[in-house]
Design a protein around this motif. Structure first.
Motif, PDB file in Angstrom:
ATOM      1  N   MET A 161       0.828  -1.209   0.000  1.00  0.00           N
ATOM      2  CA  MET A 161       0.000   0.000   0.000  1.00  0.00           C
ATOM      3  C   MET A 161       0.861   1.257   0.000  1.00  0.00           C
ATOM      4  O   MET A 161       0.497   2.267  -0.620  1.00  0.00           O
ATOM      5  CB  MET A 161      -0.930  -0.001   1.215  1.00  0.00           C
ATOM      6  N   SER A 162       2.001   1.204   0.665  1.00  0.00           N
ATOM      7  CA  SER A 162       2.904   2.360   0.656  1.00  0.00           C
ATOM      8  C   SER A 162       3.435   2.606  -0.750  1.00  0.00           C
ATOM      9  O   SER A 162       3.533   3.766  -1.198  1.00  0.00           O
ATOM     10  CB  SER A 162       4.069   2.133   1.628  1.00  0.00           C
ATOM     11  N   GLN A 163       3.758   1.530  -1.465  1.00  0.00           N
ATOM     12  CA  GLN A 163       4.191   1.683  -2.857  1.00  0.00           C
ATOM     13  C   GLN A 163       3.079   2.326  -3.701  1.00  0.00           C
ATOM     14  O   GLN A 163       3.337   3.201  -4.531  1.00  0.00           O
ATOM     15  CB  GLN A 163       4.570   0.316  -3.441  1.00  0.00           C
ATOM     16  N   TYR A 164       1.856   1.877  -3.477  1.00  0.00           N
ATOM     17  CA  TYR A 164       0.721   2.396  -4.247  1.00  0.00           C
ATOM     18  C   TYR A 164       0.469   3.868  -3.932  1.00  0.00           C
ATOM     19  O   TYR A 164       0.252   4.685  -4.833  1.00  0.00           O
ATOM     20  CB  TYR A 164      -0.525   1.571  -3.939  1.00  0.00           C
ATOM     21  N   ARG A 165       0.492   4.218  -2.640  1.00  0.00           N
ATOM     22  CA  ARG A 165       0.255   5.608  -2.259  1.00  0.00           C
ATOM     23  C   ARG A 165       1.311   6.535  -2.863  1.00  0.00           C
ATOM     24  O   ARG A 165       0.995   7.615  -3.373  1.00  0.00           O
ATOM     25  CB  ARG A 165       0.268   5.749  -0.740  1.00  0.00           C
ATOM     26  N   LEU A 166       2.570   6.120  -2.804  1.00  0.00           N
ATOM     27  CA  LEU A 166       3.637   6.948  -3.378  1.00  0.00           C
ATOM     28  C   LEU A 166       3.434   7.135  -4.875  1.00  0.00           C
ATOM     29  O   LEU A 166       3.633   8.223  -5.421  1.00  0.00           O
ATOM     30  CB  LEU A 166       5.008   6.321  -3.103  1.00  0.00           C
ATOM     31  N   PHE A 167       3.030   6.061  -5.545  1.00  0.00           N
ATOM     32  CA  PHE A 167       2.738   6.144  -6.982  1.00  0.00           C
ATOM     33  C   PHE A 167       1.638   7.167  -7.238  1.00  0.00           C
ATOM     34  O   PHE A 167       1.783   8.054  -8.102  1.00  0.00           O
ATOM     35  CB  PHE A 167       2.321   4.771  -7.502  1.00  0.00           C
ATOM     36  N   ARG A 168       0.545   7.093  -6.488  1.00  0.00           N
ATOM     37  CA  ARG A 168      -0.577   8.011  -6.694  1.00  0.00           C
ATOM     38  C   ARG A 168      -0.173   9.458  -6.412  1.00  0.00           C
ATOM     39  O   ARG A 168      -0.637  10.386  -7.089  1.00  0.00           O
ATOM     40  CB  ARG A 168      -1.757   7.620  -5.792  1.00  0.00           C
ATOM     41  N   ILE A 169       0.672   9.650  -5.423  1.00  0.00           N
ATOM     42  CA  ILE A 169       1.102  11.010  -5.076  1.00  0.00           C
ATOM     43  C   ILE A 169       1.977  11.596  -6.181  1.00  0.00           C
ATOM     44  O   ILE A 169       1.767  12.728  -6.628  1.00  0.00           O
ATOM     45  CB  ILE A 169       1.858  11.016  -3.732  1.00  0.00           C
ATOM     46  N   ALA A 201      -5.725   1.189  -9.436  1.00  0.00           N
ATOM     47  CA  ALA A 201      -4.289   1.140  -9.731  1.00  0.00           C
ATOM     48  C   ALA A 201      -4.072   0.955 -11.234  1.00  0.00           C
ATOM     49  O   ALA A 201      -3.265   1.667 -11.851  1.00  0.00           O
ATOM     50  CB  ALA A 201      -3.629   0.006  -8.950  1.00  0.00           C
ATOM     51  N   LEU A 202      -4.808   0.027 -11.835  1.00  0.00           N
ATOM     52  CA  LEU A 202      -4.683  -0.221 -13.273  1.00  0.00           C
ATOM     53  C   LEU A 202      -5.153   0.984 -14.090  1.00  0.00           C
ATOM     54  O   LEU A 202      -4.548   1.347 -15.101  1.00  0.00           O
ATOM     55  CB  LEU A 202      -5.479  -1.469 -13.661  1.00  0.00           C
ATOM     56  N   LEU A 203      -6.231   1.600 -13.624  1.00  0.00           N
ATOM     57  CA  LEU A 203      -6.759   2.776 -14.320  1.00  0.00           C
ATOM     58  C   LEU A 203      -5.737   3.916 -14.293  1.00  0.00           C
ATOM     59  O   LEU A 203      -5.486   4.575 -15.316  1.00  0.00           O
ATOM     60  CB  LEU A 203      -8.060   3.224 -13.643  1.00  0.00           C
ATOM     61  N   GLN A 204      -5.118   4.136 -13.140  1.00  0.00           N
ATOM     62  CA  GLN A 204      -4.117   5.196 -13.020  1.00  0.00           C
ATOM     63  C   GLN A 204      -2.869   4.878 -13.842  1.00  0.00           C
ATOM     64  O   GLN A 204      -2.292   5.765 -14.478  1.00  0.00           O
ATOM     65  CB  GLN A 204      -3.744   5.400 -11.554  1.00  0.00           C
ATOM     66  N   LEU A 205      -2.436   3.627 -13.811  1.00  0.00           N
ATOM     67  CA  LEU A 205      -1.275   3.233 -14.611  1.00  0.00           C
ATOM     68  C   LEU A 205      -1.530   3.499 -16.094  1.00  0.00           C
ATOM     69  O   LEU A 205      -0.666   4.024 -16.806  1.00  0.00           O
ATOM     70  CB  LEU A 205      -0.951   1.757 -14.386  1.00  0.00           C
TER      71      LEU A 205
END
Length: 451
Positions: A161-169, A201-205
Motif C-alpha cells: 500500500m505504501s508503494q501504491y500511495r507513493l505512486f498516486r502522489i 491502480a490499473l486505471l491510473q497506470l
C-alpha cells in the motif's frame, strides 16, 4: 534508562514550571487558562512519577505562555517513546503535530528509536495514512518511504500500500520524467494489492501511460482491467443467482466504470498506433452498456457518459481515416461538449496534416478555447496541449505560415521542457530541419530568378 527518563521528565516540566512562576500563575489559574483539570495538571507537573501529558496539553501551555507552535517538542519524545513501551495514542498525534508545525528535527530524532523494533512499522504506516486521508500528500511521503525502507516483507499490506500511495502522489504532478519512474517503481507490486484497489491502480497506470505515449503498455493495463472487472462482475452475478450473501467491493468508482474504461483505454491506445479499424471494435465494447446488470442510479449516469464518449471517438476514428465529410458534425458535437474541445482539435489537426484538409476556419471558431488551453495544468490536459501545439506547428509550416508555425513550435518546446516530455523533440527537430531546407530552397530559387 530510568535515570535518563527522569531527567527528561524534569527538563520538560521544569521549563513549564519556570514559565508558570514567571507569569505568576497558580496551578488553579493555569488550569483555568489551559482548560486542563487542576487535579490532572498537578499530576502532570508534580506527580511521582509524573503523569504523561498529551501533545494537545503541551500546545495549550505554549499558547498560554505566548510561545511559538512546537515549543518544547524536542523534549516531548520521552512522553511517548521509551525502551519499555511506546504510547501509540500519544506518538501519532505528536508526530502529526511535528509535521504540521514543521518540526522535522523532532521527527528525525523519534523515527530511528521507533524503528528499532520492526513491529512499529505499522505506526509509521498509520501516520502516513492519516496524513494521506487529510490531503497532506506531500507530508505523508517520508512516512511511506520509512515503511518501504524498513519493511522486509515486500508482500506485506503495509509495504504494497505504501508503494501504491507513493505512486498516486507522484503521478498527480506534471513532471513526466518522474511519472515514468513512478510507473516503473510501482508496476511490480500492482497484483499484490487487494482486488478493490487493483481497479484504480490499473486505471491510473493506464492514464499515466497515455501522457507518456506508452501505447503498448497502456493496452496491457487495459486488458488486465477488463479481465479483472469481468471476473468480479461474473462472480457477483453467480452469487446473486445462487442467493449467496455478498457485498460489492468498496471500489472508488462503480464497477461499470472499470469495465467500460478497459475498452475505452484499449481503443485509444490502438488509435494512437494508427490501428483505426481495431480501435473501432473496442469502441463498440463501451458504446452501449445498458445490458450491464447491477446498475444503480450512479451506474446509469456512467453508462450515458460512455455513450457520449463512444460517439466522440467514432467521429475521431472516421476523421483520422480520412473522412472529412463528418468534420462539420464533429464540430457541432464539440460545441455541445466543450470539455472535449482540446482532444477534438488534436484529432482534427492531425487528420488535416495527414489528409490535406483545410481547417483555418476551425481555428477562428475555437480561438478563445485554444487560448484557454494554457490553463490546463493536469497531466492529461498538458499532454494533449503539447500534442495540439505539435500538430499545429506542422499544419502552419506546411501552409508556409512560417512565423505562426515557429511560434507554435516554440510553445510546444516550452511545454515539453516544463513537463520533461521529450517525446516530441525528434519530430520537432525533423520539422525544424524541413523548414530550414524549405527556406534555403526558396532563397536559392529567388536568386536564380533574378539571375
Amino acid at each position: 534508562m530510568v535515570g535518563l527518563q527522569g531527567t527528561l521528565y524534569q527538563s520538560l516540566r521544569s521549563e513549564i514550571e519556570q514559565c508558570r512562576r514567571k507569569h505568576g500563575y497558580t496551578l488553579s489559574k493555569l488550569g483555568e487558562l489551559t482548560g486542563i483539570n487542576p487535579g490532572s495538571l498537578s499530576e502532570i507537573l508534580n506527580g511521582n512519577p509524573p503523569r504523561a501529558m498529551t501533545i494537545g496539553q503541551l500546545d495549550a501551555f505554549a499558547k498560554v505562555f505566548g510561545r511559538e507552535q512546537g515549543w518544547l517538542y524536542e523534549l516531548y519524545t520521552e512522553e511517548c517513546l521509551s525502551e519499555q513501551r511506546i504510547s501509540r495514542p500519544r506518538l501519532i498525534p505528536y508526530l502529526t503535530r511535528c509535521v504540521e508545525v514543521g518540526r522535522k528535527d523532532c521527527i528525525e530524532a523519534a523515527v530511528p528509536i521507533l524503528l528499532e523494533n520492526p513491529k512499529n512499522i505499522s505506526i509509521m504506516f498509520a501516520l502516513a495514512e492519516q496524513l494521506y486521508e487529510k490531503g497532506q500528500l506531500k507530508e505523508s511521503v517520508s512516512f511511506y518511504e520509512y515503511v518501504i525502507e524498513n519493511e522486509k516483507d515486500s508482500f506485506s499490506d503495509h509495504f504494497v500500500m505504501s508503494q501504491y500511495r507513493l505512486f498516486r502522489i507522484v503521478v498527480q504532478g506534471t513532471n513526466f520524467e518522474e511519472n515514468l519512474k513512478a510507473v516503473i517503481r510501482f508496476d511490480p507490486y500492482r497484483r499484490r494489492l487487494p482486488e478493490y484497489i487493483q481497479f484504480d491502480a490499473l486505471l491510473q497506470l493506464a492514464n499515466v501511460c497515455y501522457t507518456l505515449h506508452k501505447w503498448r503498455q497502456m493496452e496491457h493495463y487495459a486488458d488486465e482491467l477488463r479481465e479483472l472487472s469481468t471476473i468480479v462482475y461474473e462472480d457477483e452475478l453467480r452469487r446473486r443467482k445462487n442467493n449467496i450473501p455478498s457485498e460489492m467491493l468498496a471500489t472508488e468508482r462503480h464497477l461499470v466504470v472499470y469495465y467500460g474504461q478497459s475498452f475505452l483505454i484499449k481503443s485509444i491506445a490502438l488509435e494512437k498506433q494508427e490501428l483505426y479499424v481495431e480501435a473501432k471494435r473496442y469502441v463498440e465494447g463501451y458504446a452501449d452498456l445498458s445490458w450491464f446488470e447491477l446498475l444503480d442510479e450512479v451506474g446509469q449516469i456512467e453508462v450515458q457518459k460512455f455513450e457520449t464518449w463512444a460517439t466522440a471517438n467514432l467521429y475521431t476514428l472516421n476523421i483520422l481515416m480520412g473522412d472529412g465529410d463528418v468534420i462539420p458534425e464533429y464540430i457541432q458535437f464539440l460545441d455541445d461538449h466543450p470539455k472535449e474541445i482540446l482532444s477534438g482539435l488534436v484529432t482534427i489537426v492531425k487528420a488535416a496534416n495527414e489528409h490535406g484538409f483545410s481547417i483555418d476556419s476551425i481555428f477562428d471558431k475555437f480561438a478563445e478555447n485554444i487560448d484557454s488551453f494554457k490553463g490546463r495544468i493536469d497531466a492529461i490536459g498538458m499532454s494533449e496541449h503539447i500534442q495540439f501545439r505539435n500538430e499545429m506547428a506542422k499544419y502552419l509550416l506546411e501552409k508556409e505560415k512560417y512565423t505562426e508555425g515557429l511560434n507554435e513550435t516554440f510553445q510546444c518546446l516550452s511545454l515539453s521542457d516544463i513537463t520533461k516530455d521529450y517525446n516530441n523533440y525528434s519530430s520537432l527537430f525533423k520539422l525544424w530541419v524541413w523548414v530550414s531546407k524549405s527556406l534555403v530552397d526558396k532563397q536559392q530559387s529567388r536568386q536564380s530568378d533574378i539571375c
